[in-house]
Write a protein that holds these residues in place. Sequence first.
Motif, PDB file in Angstrom:
ATOM      1  N   GLY A  73       0.789  -1.234   0.000  1.00  0.00           N
ATOM      2  CA  GLY A  73       0.000   0.000   0.000  1.00  0.00           C
ATOM      3  C   GLY A  73       0.810   1.265   0.000  1.00  0.00           C
ATOM      4  O   GLY A  73       0.259   2.360   0.150  1.00  0.00           O
ATOM      5  N   HIS A  74       2.124   1.147  -0.182  1.00  0.00           N
ATOM      6  CA  HIS A  74       2.983   2.316  -0.200  1.00  0.00           C
ATOM      7  C   HIS A  74       3.236   2.774  -1.632  1.00  0.00           C
ATOM      8  O   HIS A  74       2.908   2.079  -2.587  1.00  0.00           O
ATOM      9  N   ARG A  75       3.850   3.919  -1.766  1.00  0.00           N
ATOM     10  CA  ARG A  75       4.287   4.403  -3.072  1.00  0.00           C
ATOM     11  C   ARG A  75       5.306   3.418  -3.638  1.00  0.00           C
ATOM     12  O   ARG A  75       6.143   2.886  -2.902  1.00  0.00           O
ATOM     13  N   GLY A  76       5.247   3.164  -4.928  1.00  0.00           N
ATOM     14  CA  GLY A  76       6.123   2.174  -5.548  1.00  0.00           C
ATOM     15  C   GLY A  76       7.533   2.671  -5.734  1.00  0.00           C
ATOM     16  O   GLY A  76       7.976   2.875  -6.873  1.00  0.00           O
ATOM     17  N   ASN A  77       8.255   2.848  -4.641  1.00  0.00           N
ATOM     18  CA  ASN A  77       9.653   3.267  -4.684  1.00  0.00           C
ATOM     19  C   ASN A  77      10.562   2.084  -4.390  1.00  0.00           C
ATOM     20  O   ASN A  77      10.224   1.210  -3.588  1.00  0.00           O
ATOM     21  N   SER A  78      11.737   2.089  -4.998  1.00  0.00           N
ATOM     22  CA  SER A  78      12.708   1.039  -4.720  1.00  0.00           C
ATOM     23  C   SER A  78      13.345   1.248  -3.353  1.00  0.00           C
ATOM     24  O   SER A  78      13.452   2.379  -2.866  1.00  0.00           O
ATOM     25  N   MET A  79      13.763   0.141  -2.762  1.00  0.00           N
ATOM     26  CA  MET A  79      14.412   0.171  -1.457  1.00  0.00           C
ATOM     27  C   MET A  79      15.857  -0.312  -1.590  1.00  0.00           C
ATOM     28  O   MET A  79      16.202  -1.041  -2.522  1.00  0.00           O
ATOM     29  N   GLU A  80      16.675   0.096  -0.656  1.00  0.00           N
ATOM     30  CA  GLU A  80      18.075  -0.316  -0.679  1.00  0.00           C
ATOM     31  C   GLU A  80      18.202  -1.809  -0.386  1.00  0.00           C
ATOM     32  O   GLU A  80      17.430  -2.378   0.377  1.00  0.00           O
ATOM     33  N   LYS A  81      19.200  -2.420  -1.024  1.00  0.00           N
ATOM     34  CA  LYS A  81      19.510  -3.833  -0.782  1.00  0.00           C
ATOM     35  C   LYS A  81      20.990  -3.949  -0.481  1.00  0.00           C
ATOM     36  O   LYS A  81      21.792  -3.286  -1.162  1.00  0.00           O
ATOM     37  N   PRO A  82      21.403  -4.794   0.502  1.00  0.00           N
ATOM     38  CA  PRO A  82      20.570  -5.634   1.369  1.00  0.00           C
ATOM     39  C   PRO A  82      19.808  -4.812   2.417  1.00  0.00           C
ATOM     40  O   PRO A  82      20.149  -3.651   2.597  1.00  0.00           O
ATOM     41  N   PRO A  83      18.809  -5.441   3.106  1.00  0.00           N
ATOM     42  CA  PRO A  83      18.427  -6.846   2.967  1.00  0.00           C
ATOM     43  C   PRO A  83      17.693  -7.092   1.653  1.00  0.00           C
ATOM     44  O   PRO A  83      16.982  -6.224   1.149  1.00  0.00           O
ATOM     45  N   TYR A  84      17.888  -8.293   1.129  1.00  0.00           N
ATOM     46  CA  TYR A  84      17.207  -8.707  -0.088  1.00  0.00           C
ATOM     47  C   TYR A  84      15.820  -9.240   0.268  1.00  0.00           C
ATOM     48  O   TYR A  84      15.586  -9.666   1.406  1.00  0.00           O
ATOM     49  N   PRO A  85      14.896  -9.213  -0.684  1.00  0.00           N
ATOM     50  CA  PRO A  85      13.539  -9.700  -0.378  1.00  0.00           C
ATOM     51  C   PRO A  85      13.499 -11.105   0.213  1.00  0.00           C
ATOM     52  O   PRO A  85      12.639 -11.399   1.042  1.00  0.00           O
ATOM     53  N   THR A  86      14.418 -11.976  -0.207  1.00  0.00           N
ATOM     54  CA  THR A  86      14.430 -13.327   0.357  1.00  0.00           C
ATOM     55  C   THR A  86      14.799 -13.319   1.838  1.00  0.00           C
ATOM     56  O   THR A  86      14.559 -14.302   2.543  1.00  0.00           O
ATOM     57  N   GLN A  87      15.368 -12.204   2.298  1.00  0.00           N
ATOM     58  CA  GLN A  87      15.685 -12.053   3.726  1.00  0.00           C
ATOM     59  C   GLN A  87      14.605 -11.261   4.444  1.00  0.00           C
ATOM     60  O   GLN A  87      14.167 -11.628   5.539  1.00  0.00           O
ATOM     61  N   GLU A  88      14.180 -10.179   3.811  1.00  0.00           N
ATOM     62  CA  GLU A  88      13.197  -9.293   4.441  1.00  0.00           C
ATOM     63  C   GLU A  88      12.403  -8.583   3.348  1.00  0.00           C
ATOM     64  O   GLU A  88      12.883  -7.646   2.734  1.00  0.00           O
ATOM     65  N   GLY A  89      11.194  -9.058   3.107  1.00  0.00           N
ATOM     66  CA  GLY A  89      10.374  -8.508   2.033  1.00  0.00           C
ATOM     67  C   GLY A  89       9.054  -7.971   2.543  1.00  0.00           C
ATOM     68  O   GLY A  89       9.020  -7.022   3.320  1.00  0.00           O
ATOM     69  N   LEU A  90       7.948  -8.585   2.112  1.00  0.00           N
ATOM     70  CA  LEU A  90       6.625  -8.130   2.542  1.00  0.00           C
ATOM     71  C   LEU A  90       6.497  -8.213   4.063  1.00  0.00           C
ATOM     72  O   LEU A  90       6.737  -9.262   4.663  1.00  0.00           O
ATOM     73  N   TRP A  91       6.128  -7.102   4.647  1.00  0.00           N
ATOM     74  CA  TRP A  91       5.914  -7.012   6.091  1.00  0.00           C
ATOM     75  C   TRP A  91       7.082  -7.641   6.872  1.00  0.00           C
ATOM     76  O   TRP A  91       6.895  -8.330   7.864  1.00  0.00           O
ATOM     77  N   LYS A  92       8.297  -7.378   6.321  1.00  0.00           N
ATOM     78  CA  LYS A  92       9.560  -7.802   6.953  1.00  0.00           C
ATOM     79  C   LYS A  92       9.725  -9.318   7.026  1.00  0.00           C
ATOM     80  O   LYS A  92      10.524  -9.829   7.810  1.00  0.00           O
ATOM     81  N   LYS A  93       8.956 -10.041   6.204  1.00  0.00           N
ATOM     82  CA  LYS A  93       9.065 -11.488   6.120  1.00  0.00           C
ATOM     83  C   LYS A  93       9.820 -11.862   4.836  1.00  0.00           C
ATOM     84  O   LYS A  93       9.767 -11.136   3.836  1.00  0.00           O
ATOM     85  N   PRO A  94      10.540 -12.986   4.833  1.00  0.00           N
ATOM     86  CA  PRO A  94      11.199 -13.410   3.601  1.00  0.00           C
ATOM     87  C   PRO A  94      10.188 -13.579   2.465  1.00  0.00           C
ATOM     88  O   PRO A  94       9.106 -14.124   2.680  1.00  0.00           O
ATOM     89  N   THR A  95      10.549 -13.085   1.289  1.00  0.00           N
ATOM     90  CA  THR A  95       9.624 -13.056   0.157  1.00  0.00           C
ATOM     91  C   THR A  95      10.344 -13.468  -1.116  1.00  0.00           C
ATOM     92  O   THR A  95      11.429 -12.965  -1.417  1.00  0.00           O
ATOM     93  N   VAL A  96       9.739 -14.378  -1.840  1.00  0.00           N
ATOM     94  CA  VAL A  96      10.272 -14.816  -3.136  1.00  0.00           C
ATOM     95  C   VAL A  96       9.503 -14.097  -4.234  1.00  0.00           C
ATOM     96  O   VAL A  96       8.267 -14.105  -4.245  1.00  0.00           O
ATOM     97  N   VAL A  97      10.241 -13.468  -5.151  1.00  0.00           N
ATOM     98  CA  VAL A  97       9.632 -12.787  -6.293  1.00  0.00           C
ATOM     99  C   VAL A  97      10.112 -13.470  -7.574  1.00  0.00           C
ATOM    100  O   VAL A  97      11.307 -13.530  -7.840  1.00  0.00           O
ATOM    101  N   ASN A  98       9.180 -14.020  -8.336  1.00  0.00           N
ATOM    102  CA  ASN A  98       9.484 -14.610  -9.648  1.00  0.00           C
ATOM    103  C   ASN A  98       8.463 -14.130 -10.663  1.00  0.00           C
ATOM    104  O   ASN A  98       7.345 -13.762 -10.301  1.00  0.00           O
ATOM    105  N   ASN A  99       8.838 -14.163 -11.935  1.00  0.00           N
ATOM    106  CA  ASN A  99       7.893 -13.669 -12.937  1.00  0.00           C
ATOM    107  C   ASN A  99       7.066 -14.824 -13.521  1.00  0.00           C
ATOM    108  O   ASN A  99       7.270 -15.992 -13.193  1.00  0.00           O
TER     109      ASN A  99
END
Length: 371
Positions: free
Chosen positions: A154-180
Amino acid sequence: MQILRKTNMEALKLLEVMDRENILKKMEEKSLVGRGGAGFPTAKKWKMALEQDDDIYLVINADEGEPGTFKDKFVLENNLETFVEGVMISSKILDVEKTYIYLRGEYEYLRQDIEDTIEEMNNKTSKEFDITIVRGAGAYVCGEETSILQSIMGHRGNSMEKPPYPTQEGLWKKPTVVNNVETITCVPQLLLYDDWNPDLRLFSLSGNVSNPGLFEAPLGVKVSTLIDLARPKNNLKAMSLGNFGGIMPIEENMEITPELISDENCFHGTFSLIWIDETNNIADICKNISEFYTYESCGKCTPCREGSKEILDLLNKICSGQGTKKDIELLENTAKHVNQTSLCGLGKTVGKHVLTGLEHFKTDFMEKVNQ
């Protein structure tokens, strides 16, 4: 086409006799890599999330905002059941409670079919998979994984700094896998079919051609073969690899591989080839691409926000005949600076078309300026 092979929920049944480790091992053996542009090994990404020992979210990137790219739309239109089966298998292997499909706003017409197929296939399984479709608002930057996550939350679609990577901390600070979409569709196919070929790719062909479309071919296919498929209207001089991949000259005997494209200082991305013929000046092409980047920059980091506009201003000056050689030098230096100092993948490629255009077609720019 291999990508259109149906699996008819037979691959999902394999989960009853294959455990997680065996499936991940098979994905590694079959060399499945992400088809969204980065080419990162899929099993390795999943293992990174599983190592976090926490609840995992799965996000399917169906945003597909790269100009000249339409492969995921093709898969959703023509092999939706296998895609949904891939979502279910991925959800099961990762043991996720919630999966999100981030659907490009222009693909809204596909939403009902996707929802109906999910419901129909859920009714045929012993486990109901929680899959939610989130419609994108048309932002190109949301093709970048951290921007997608911000948008879903629900936030503005801005990029975030990495690390942490989404697999470490993604949606709601939970590990998240993103694939197309294409990557996920390959999962059930490689599990079910022994002859699944990891080297086949979907090529989106467009531009100054008579037969634009989507073609499946192996890595190593010659440029001349793809040209024959696309049927150019005039003699070709260049090809643009989407927007972020850069512009390179036509070498008909060149084989299309990530390594050989990289040798031209370009990125293979999603293998979107926009053909440019001899009636076009590359400086004008770069100006059009820069208009896109300037509009699509999320504005979060200064180099991209200000640099994309500066690049466009210089290209407007050059293409209008008001520029000088010094403006070309300034254009090159600005493009390098923006690429090196921007936060995310969008900003790091804002100047790619300019730098590769100048490297391979500097005479086109020199034709535009005052001596």
